[in-house]
Design a protein around this motif. Structure first.
Motif, mmCIF file in Angstrom:
data_model
loop_
_atom_site.group_PDB
_atom_site.id
_atom_site.type_symbol
_atom_site.label_atom_id
_atom_site.label_comp_id
_atom_site.label_asym_id
_atom_site.label_seq_id
_atom_site.Cartn_x
_atom_site.Cartn_y
_atom_site.Cartn_z
ATOM 1 N N THR A 147 -38.374 41.370 37.715
ATOM 2 C CA THR A 147 -39.700 41.438 38.339
ATOM 3 C C THR A 147 -40.767 40.864 37.408
ATOM 4 O OG1 THR A 147 -39.066 43.389 39.575
ATOM 5 C CG2 THR A 147 -41.412 42.973 39.351
ATOM 6 N N GLN A 167 -39.857 47.616 47.031
ATOM 7 C CA GLN A 167 -39.203 48.893 46.785
ATOM 8 C C GLN A 167 -39.184 49.740 48.046
ATOM 9 O OE1 GLN A 167 -40.708 50.823 43.348
ATOM 10 N NE2 GLN A 167 -39.525 52.689 43.633
ATOM 11 N N SER A 194 -33.455 57.167 40.173
ATOM 12 C CA SER A 194 -33.596 55.727 39.995
ATOM 13 C C SER A 194 -32.945 55.347 38.659
ATOM 14 C CB SER A 194 -35.062 55.314 40.028
ATOM 15 O OG SER A 194 -35.152 53.906 40.144
ATOM 16 N N PRO A 200 -38.816 50.048 39.544
ATOM 17 C CA PRO A 200 -38.956 51.076 40.582
ATOM 18 C C PRO A 200 -39.148 52.476 40.006
ATOM 19 C CG PRO A 200 -37.122 49.635 41.092
ATOM 20 C CD PRO A 200 -37.618 49.220 39.753
ATOM 21 N N ASN A 203 -42.776 52.725 39.211
ATOM 22 C CA ASN A 203 -43.617 52.706 40.411
ATOM 23 C C ASN A 203 -43.638 54.050 41.121
ATOM 24 O OD1 ASN A 203 -44.216 50.020 40.081
ATOM 25 N ND2 ASN A 203 -42.585 49.301 41.435
ATOM 26 N N THR A 236 -34.308 55.451 44.931
ATOM 27 C CA THR A 236 -35.302 54.421 45.200
ATOM 28 C C THR A 236 -35.116 53.215 44.297
ATOM 29 O OG1 THR A 236 -37.653 53.908 45.406
ATOM 30 C CG2 THR A 236 -37.049 55.453 43.672
ATOM 31 N N THR A 237 -35.166 52.046 44.921
ATOM 32 C CA THR A 237 -35.198 50.780 44.198
ATOM 33 C C THR A 237 -35.518 49.685 45.210
ATOM 34 O OG1 THR A 237 -34.017 49.279 42.747
ATOM 35 C CG2 THR A 237 -32.703 50.416 44.385
ATOM 36 N N ASP A 238 -35.261 48.444 44.861
ATOM 37 C CA ASP A 238 -35.619 47.351 45.756
ATOM 38 C C ASP A 238 -34.738 47.353 47.003
ATOM 39 O OD1 ASP A 238 -37.365 46.833 43.811
ATOM 40 O OD2 ASP A 238 -36.353 45.081 42.992
ATOM 41 N N ASN A 239 -35.371 46.987 48.125
ATOM 42 C CA ASN A 239 -34.723 47.081 49.436
ATOM 43 C C ASN A 239 -33.337 46.466 49.507
ATOM 44 O OD1 ASN A 239 -35.974 44.637 49.016
ATOM 45 N ND2 ASN A 239 -36.709 44.396 51.103
ATOM 46 N N THR A 259 -40.860 49.099 53.009
ATOM 47 C CA THR A 259 -41.061 48.774 51.592
ATOM 48 C C THR A 259 -42.525 49.056 51.239
ATOM 49 O OG1 THR A 259 -41.607 46.503 52.115
ATOM 50 C CG2 THR A 259 -39.314 46.960 51.604
ATOM 51 N N THR A 261 -43.812 48.263 47.827
ATOM 52 C CA THR A 261 -44.301 47.464 46.690
ATOM 53 C C THR A 261 -43.862 46.019 46.915
ATOM 54 O OG1 THR A 261 -42.291 47.675 45.385
ATOM 55 C CG2 THR A 261 -43.976 49.350 45.043
ATOM 56 N N GLU A 263 -42.093 43.095 44.724
ATOM 57 C CA GLU A 263 -41.405 42.826 43.464
ATOM 58 C C GLU A 263 -40.976 41.364 43.430
ATOM 59 O OE1 GLU A 263 -41.232 45.192 41.318
ATOM 60 O OE2 GLU A 263 -41.735 46.878 42.607
#
Lengths: 319, 216
Positions: A147, A167, A194, A200, A203, A236-239, A259, A261, A263
């Protein structure tokens, strides 16, 4: 260097190391001066040439002397740092070769330099050492779900972004009606998992009532196990990463909410190498035009149900 | 250097989180380790076998494997608890094996004549151990036990990786990977934090040793 070691005596070796180090520094300086002296005009022409090369998917182009591109094309190999444990982006297969969207992006850039994928030297770069390997010149670029942010920009230069992730949250199937987004996490009884040291994980802190709600592991696999065991309620993390887990076990897990955020993933290179950065951006643009960008997506992360075909984001200015 | 100053509160929070892990583990492993040592020297064969089997397994297992078992296998088997306690449990079970051996070495250092004399005046096994052997054993056990305790304090850094979070080492990871700070100063901060725990412990143990040492 490694090959020479046995031949050289110990004393000679240290002397050689000093000389080499000095040379390395000198080269870098010269390159920087070149850039400054060359001015916008020359750079633009070279860039155009680089772009055409990529479009033609040709061999080593006529890169200006002293640039990273010329060095790499000359050497015929490139050292790339990527993740080995990130499904869909960079995951080492049983032979130890990484596969994924990041890996495909790296291959596209290598191809722009006239380097075939067999001549890419892969190095595992977990999140904690991505800046280090660039600063200490252990790799030429890092493509590792990296990121782009300002703190990191102080130490390295980012080309790209080549992809924009966002995220989101994953919960046990059936609980997505209770946890609908990050705002539902202000309840102190909800435990969130996480990965230690990830964007993430930072965040999500602002949505939590207390830091004690947050469980951190080395990999997302451990979070997923904990979610299964009821030890945490949310991962939780990126989609795209979560979509990968949901697609593996749709009866067990579900995505909760949208989502929240942005990234942007960038290609990390040595700080201040503007020419290389511009070259990468143009190579990516050419790859999108040629369709290889979308192809790279569809053969990796795009294979997951629910993932949308990306449009190459506008590149950030190189600096 | 600024990294240390600007994030001082984070380092302090990590320091106390690590201390918390250490404090619970210390109590747990001293109690469990002493119990195991007494089982090993007891005249009851099943207890002896259990304790020596336990020590054999623990001393030959890597800590990381033990922690994997407590953090991920126990919940799978239905024993569920917050990761903090699972981590403390793992470190306690692990360190107890070493405490047991340190205490046993102390017990062995008490001349057998002492126990024989105690028995000959009619003391039971419990009385012999509690009134005669253990008080002497514990005095000579300070140096080896001290090493075990300091090793445990350092091992608390590994526990933090198993979902406990917030400990000194994880503060370091948070600052370097997520926020992109240079690793050197962050690591120095983490290192100083652990030294601030272990060095005073070492000094305290040395003082205790001077005070209770038996001159033979």
């Amino acid at each position: 260097m490694t090959a020479r070691r046995p031949i050289l005596g110990v004393a000679a070796l240290s002397a050689a190391a000093l000389v080499l180090a000095a040379c390395g520094g000198g080269d870098g300086d010269a390159a920087a001066e070149d850039t400054a002296a060359a001015g916008g005009d020359t750079a633009a022409t070279e860039d155009a040439a680089g772009g055409e090369e990529t479009a033609a998917a040709g061999g080593a182009g006529d890169f200006a002397e002293g640039t990273t591109m010329a060095e790499l094309a000359e050497a015929g190999t490139i050292r790339v740092g990527t993740k080995f444990d990130q499904p869909l982006f960079g995951l080492a297969n049983l032979e130890g070769t990484p596969e994924g969207f990041d890996v495909e992006i790296a291959k596209i850039i290598a191809e722009g330099l006239g380097i075939s994928e067999d001549n890419i030297e892969w190095t595992e770069t977990p999140s904690a050492i991505r800046e280090e390997v660039l600063e200490t010149d252990q790799v030429d670029m890092v493509v590792a779900t990296y990121t782009i942010n300002d703190e990191r920009r102080e130490r390295i230069t980012f080309a790209g972004p080549y992809y924009e992730a966002g995220q989101t949250l994953m919960v046990r199937a059936g609980e997505e009606s209770e946890i609908t987004g990050p705002d539902s996490l202000s309840d102190e009884s909800i435990r969130v998992c996480s990965v230690e040291g990830s964007t993430p994980s930072e965040n999500i802190r602002e949505y939590l009532a207390s830091d004690d709600q947050l469980t951190l592991f080395g990999t997302y696999g451990e979070c997923v196990d904990s979610l299964r065991n009821n030890q945490v309620d949310v991962v939780t993390t990126d989609n795209v990463i979560l979509l990968g887990f949901v697609s593996e076990s749709p009866e067990e897990f579900a995505i909760a909410g949208e989502t929240f955020t942005e990234e942007p993933y960038g290609v990390g290179i040595e700080k201040g190498d503007v020419e290389f950065c511009e070259f990468i951006n143009e190579t990516l643009a050419a790859a999108e035009e040629a369709g290889t960008y979308v192809e790279a997506w569809n053969s990796t992360a795009g294979a997951i149900e629910g993932s949308e075909e990306p449009v190459l984001p506008e590149p950030d200015p190189c600096s | 250097m600024d990294i240390l100053v600007d994030n001082f509160d984070l380092f302090v929070a990590g320091f106390f989180r690590s201390l918390e892990i250490i404090a619970y583990t210390l109590v747990g492993c001293l109690v469990l380790g002493s119990l195991l040592a007494m089982m090993r020297v007891s005249p009851v064969p099943p207890l002896q076998r259990f304790a020596s089997g336990y020590v054999g397994i623990v001393r030959n297992s890597p800590l990381t494997v033990m922690l994997f078992v407590t953090a991920f296998v126990l919940p799978e088997l239905g024993f569920n608890a917050p990761f903090f306690w699972l981590g403390v449990l793992g470190l306690t079970l692990y360190t107890a094996g070493f405490v047991c051996e340190a205490v046993r070495s102390g017990i062995n250092s008490v001349p057998p004549g002492q126990a024989e004399a105690a028995r000959s005046v009619g003391l039971t096994f419990g009385q012999t151990l509690g009134e005669v052997v253990m008080p002497q054993a514990l005095r000579s056990v300070v140096p080896p036990l001290g090493s075990v305790i300091i090793a445990m304090m350092k091992n608390s850094a590994v526990v933090g990786v198993f979902g406990v979070g917030g400990d000194l080492l994880s503060v370091g990871t948070r600052l370097t990977s997520a926020q992109g700070f240079a690793i050197t100063w962050v690591l120095i901060g983490v290192w100083l934090g652990y030294l601030a725990i272990t060095l005073p412990t070492g000094a305290l143990l040395a003082a205790i040793e001077r005070k209770v040492a038996i001159v033979r």
